[in-house]
Design a protein around this motif. Sequence first.
Motif, PDB file in Angstrom:
ATOM      1  N   ARG A   7      -0.804  -6.730   8.372  1.00  0.00           N
ATOM      2  CA  ARG A   7       0.428  -7.034   9.083  1.00  0.00           C
ATOM      3  C   ARG A   7       1.385  -5.868   8.877  1.00  0.00           C
ATOM      4  O   ARG A   7       1.365  -5.202   7.857  1.00  0.00           O
ATOM      5  CB  ARG A   7       1.094  -8.304   8.532  1.00  0.00           C
ATOM      6  N   GLY A   8       2.235  -5.661   9.871  1.00  0.00           N
ATOM      7  CA  GLY A   8       3.250  -4.631   9.742  1.00  0.00           C
ATOM      8  C   GLY A   8       2.894  -3.370  10.496  1.00  0.00           C
ATOM      9  O   GLY A   8       2.081  -3.375  11.409  1.00  0.00           O
ATOM     10  N   HIS A  71       0.337  -7.717  14.089  1.00  0.00           N
ATOM     11  CA  HIS A  71       1.095  -8.969  14.078  1.00  0.00           C
ATOM     12  C   HIS A  71       0.172 -10.154  14.295  1.00  0.00           C
ATOM     13  O   HIS A  71      -0.901 -10.022  14.875  1.00  0.00           O
ATOM     14  CB  HIS A  71       2.178  -8.930  15.166  1.00  0.00           C
ATOM     15  N   GLU A  84      10.244  -8.983  13.545  1.00  0.00           N
ATOM     16  CA  GLU A  84       9.598  -8.243  12.452  1.00  0.00           C
ATOM     17  C   GLU A  84       9.493  -6.762  12.805  1.00  0.00           C
ATOM     18  O   GLU A  84       9.746  -5.892  11.963  1.00  0.00           O
ATOM     19  CB  GLU A  84       8.227  -8.829  12.144  1.00  0.00           C
ATOM     20  N   LEU A  88      11.116  -3.645  10.699  1.00  0.00           N
ATOM     21  CA  LEU A  88      10.317  -2.535  10.169  1.00  0.00           C
ATOM     22  C   LEU A  88      10.793  -1.171  10.661  1.00  0.00           C
ATOM     23  O   LEU A  88      10.534  -0.165  10.031  1.00  0.00           O
ATOM     24  CB  LEU A  88       8.841  -2.733  10.529  1.00  0.00           C
TER      25      LEU A  88
END
Length: 158
Positions: A7-8, A71, A84, A88
């Motif tokens: 994730r990210g 994601h 999100e 970030l």
Amino acid sequence: MLPSAPRGLRKLVNGQWAPAAGPFKGTTLLLVHGTFSNNDHFLDEFKATPPGQQFLARAQQHYTQILAFDHSTLAIGPLFNALELARLRAGSTHDVDVVAPSRGGLVTRWWLEALGGGVGQRARAVLVGSPIAGTSLAAGPRIRGGLDLLTNYGTVLE
């Protein structure tokens, strides 16, 4: 148990995805995958063909960084994914070009239009096959018929 998907944000380094942390400067190519997919698949597809390899080589020459936003596509809605992504990128001053197929286009659109993802920088997006107006199967009056259709397919395949 299968390992959880990353994730990210990740950055392309020596042909592989590596963790990435902002703030980002310069120019960025951002990949946002679609439903039932991930950015590992994106990269594998580019590497699998000569035109894909040429695209990656040109992109690495043109952009300061190539990022991928990983994601959740089922457990979390596109708006929360967009939040999100905005978090970030906080403090970043880079220009961004986004390639986003399918549901990735929904995340990208929320990020750019509702959350001001490109405020202060140039942000352009190519949304490929994204259900921007929704899907007919998810429309309220049609959902029962859509579920019946899927049930019928399941019965036939069984």
